[in-house]
Design an enzyme around this catalytic site. Structure first.
Site, PDB file in Angstrom:
ATOM      1  N   LYS A  74       0.853  -1.195   0.000  1.00 59.91           N
ATOM      2  CA  LYS A  74       0.000   0.000   0.000  1.00 59.91           C
ATOM      3  C   LYS A  74       0.887   1.243   0.000  1.00 59.91           C
ATOM      4  CE  LYS A  74      -1.908   2.638   3.236  1.00 59.91           C
ATOM      5  NZ  LYS A  74      -2.021   3.965   2.567  1.00 59.91           N
ATOM      6  N   GLU A 134       7.838  14.926  17.757  1.00 65.40           N
ATOM      7  CA  GLU A 134       8.216  14.991  16.349  1.00 65.40           C
ATOM      8  C   GLU A 134       7.280  15.942  15.613  1.00 65.40           C
ATOM      9  OE1 GLU A 134       9.545  11.911  12.891  1.00 65.40           O
ATOM     10  OE2 GLU A 134       7.651  11.473  13.899  1.00 65.40           O
ATOM     11  N   CYS A 171      12.074  11.355   8.903  1.00 61.69           N
ATOM     12  CA  CYS A 171      12.015  10.793  10.248  1.00 61.69           C
ATOM     13  C   CYS A 171      13.328  10.987  11.000  1.00 61.69           C
ATOM     14  CB  CYS A 171      11.655   9.314  10.183  1.00 61.69           C
ATOM     15  SG  CYS A 171      12.658   8.381   9.021  1.00 61.69           S
ATOM     16  N   GLU A 219       9.806   1.118  10.824  1.00 66.72           N
ATOM     17  CA  GLU A 219      10.724   2.269  10.779  1.00 66.72           C
ATOM     18  C   GLU A 219       9.864   3.481  11.072  1.00 66.72           C
ATOM     19  OE1 GLU A 219      12.272   5.439  10.043  1.00 66.72           O
ATOM     20  OE2 GLU A 219      12.277   4.976   7.901  1.00 66.72           O
TER      21      GLU A 219
END
Length: 502
Positions: free
Chosen positions: A193, A400, A303, A269
């Protein structure tokens, strides 16, 4: 019959016409979804619709899994020797390079990143990754293990079977390659996906996979929402492994779904809040340049972005002068302009989220030195934003942001900064700037992060593993280590003596 989308590019950087099939890709063909749904993909430079792509559901995932299982048993897996799988991956790498301008243009259109960066980094690195794993396809073997003279033992590295892969929107083509390369090299079949926000590059890539000779059913692409297609992949009982790149929150949900169904193998991840440490003996020109690149590369949508900069107290003023000069020189604008370094954020939701963090920084008392505002009057552009005098307990230091916002603080000595750097739920990446090699190595070894860069930032190579500690994930992408994610190890014991136990 699935639909196609045609886009004519007329920029100095790239001129040409691109046609992309917008259907689902199952069993080597583009098809309409069972329920006939679509999702619009948005141009982040304008906020306008680019096109609509097919949106699958759990029903389409089921069809893809059935196809992938059949392909694994009949035309892939151990039915195809490693060197043949490798040749196909290398052919795909060649096709990526041959179509590099077109792929970079699609990446810039759908994601908003600068065409110059997509062309010089994302696309060639994707090709390099596919070629790297093409080379590994016939080399990931087991070994004979000494037991005693009456026995023989050996191990086999066997493909898992059908694996699910869910990739993010920030590096669409690169994450496609990071996932596909090791999975196909090891002999698995795939149901993937792509992000519903940036599906176009993946749709173009599957057409190249057909051209490269990937057998029907080996790779299947199901566009759709995370809550439908992503959830179906994570919980499907006959998908034996799932690999996900994205937020820590979604990663936890995937881990839960995997544990509640067939306890599938997972690779995650996830997010980061990476510390970037600048010591007083650093080359300050070098540190300022790499630190600026470390946070503002890809619009801060990485990230591993160096979103926390810790500067030793004695050099704060000198470093800040050089760093701010680099920030002010960044060009924000149209991704297809040659001078552009930072394009728009990917979506309205991301734009709003980032602006809320900027407001939080102001409200909590951090010093705003640059940015903090919208750039232009349309699209999702945000000025490169710099906060100084940031305290450890502020949201912009702890959470974040995933945007062009950096939080800068000072430290006294090694012990002080190591404690500050490690005081985070995340542990994806970090950097150390120092001319003292012993200091750099000592600090690198004590930082709780999966990657530490020394006197550089955001340097990624197909040969070097990448992944996180703590809430930044499980397992490793890239390098030989990624192969471990896509194989099952079988031990075989052989009785050579001919004796009986009873």
């Amino acid at each position: 019959m699935s639909k196609t989308f045609t886009k004519k590019f007329d920029h100095t950087a790239f001129k040409g016409e691109v046609t992309i099939n917008t259907g689902l890709f199952i069993n080597g063909e583009f098809v309409d979804p069972v329920e006939g749904k679509t999702i619009e993909t948005i141009d982040p430079t304008t906020g306008e619709v680019i096109t609509a792509v097919s949106a699958g559901t759990a029903k389409d995932v089921e069809i893809a899994v059935n196809v992938a299982e059949k392909a694994f048993e009949e035309v892939w897996g151990e039915k195809v020797p490693g060197h043949e799988r490798g040749k196909i991956l290398m052919k795909l790498a060649d096709l990526v390079e041959a179509n590099a301008d077109e792929l970079a243009a699609i990446e810039s259109l759908d994601n908003g990143k600068a065409f110059s960066i997509a062309r010089s980094f994302d696309v060639p690195e994707a090709a390099a990754c596919l070629r790297y794993y093409g080379g590994w396809a016939d080399k990931d073997g087991g070994k004979v293990i000494e037991v005693d003279q009456s026995k023989m033992a050996y191990t086999r590295h066997e493909p898992i079977g059908v694996v699910g892969q869910i990739i993010p929107w920030n590096f669409p083509i690169l994450m496609f390659a990071w996932k596909v390369g090791p999975a196909l090299a090891c002999g698995n079949t795939v149901v993937m996906k792509p992000s519903e926000m940036t599906p176009l590059t993946a749709l173009r890539m599957v057409a190249l996979m057909n051209e490269a000779g990937v057998p029907k059913g080996v790779f299947n692409l199901i566009n759709g929402l995370g809550i439908t297609v992503g959830a179906a992949i994570a919980s499907h009982p006959r998908i034996l492994k799932v690999a996900f790149t994205g937020s820590t929150l979604v990663g936890r949900n995937i881990m839960k779904a995997a544990s509640e169904t067939n306890l599938k193998n997972i690779t995650l991840e996830l997010g980061g809040k990476s510390p970037n440490i600048v010591f007083e003996d650093a080359d300050l020109d070098q540190a300022a340049s790499w630190s600026c690149f470390g946070i503002f590369f890809n619009h801060g949508q990485a990230c591993c972005a160096g979103s926390r900069i810790y500067v030793q107290e004695s050099i704060k003023e000198k470093f800040m002068e050089k760093f701010m000069a680099k920030v002010k020189a960044l060009k924000v604008g149209n991704p297809f302009d040659d001078a552009t370094f930072q394009g728009p954020q990917v979506s309205q939701a991301q734009y709003d989220r980032i602006m809320s963090y900027i407001q939080s920084g102001k409200d909590e008392g951090a010093t705003l030195l640059a940015g903090g505002k919208r750039h232009g009057d349309k699209g999702y552009f945000i000025e490169p934003t710099v906060f100084a005098d940031v305290k450890q307990n502020m949201k912009i230091s702890k959470e974040e942001i995933f945007g062009p916002v950096v939080a800068i603080a000072t430290f006294k000595d090694e012990a002080d900064v190591i404690q500050m750097a490690n005081k985070s739920e995340y542990g994806l990446a970090s950097a150390v700037f120092s001319r003292d090699v012993s200091r750099a190595i000592t600090v690198a070894n004590r930082i709780q992060a999966g990657t530490v860069w020394v006197n550089c930032y955001n340097q990624l190579n197909s040969q070097v593993p990448f992944g996180g500690f703590k809430a930044s994930g499980i397992g490793r992408e890239l390098g030989e280590y990624a192969l471990h994610n896509y194989t099952s190890i079988k031990s075989v014991h052989i009785n050579l003596s001919g004796g009986n136990p009873l």
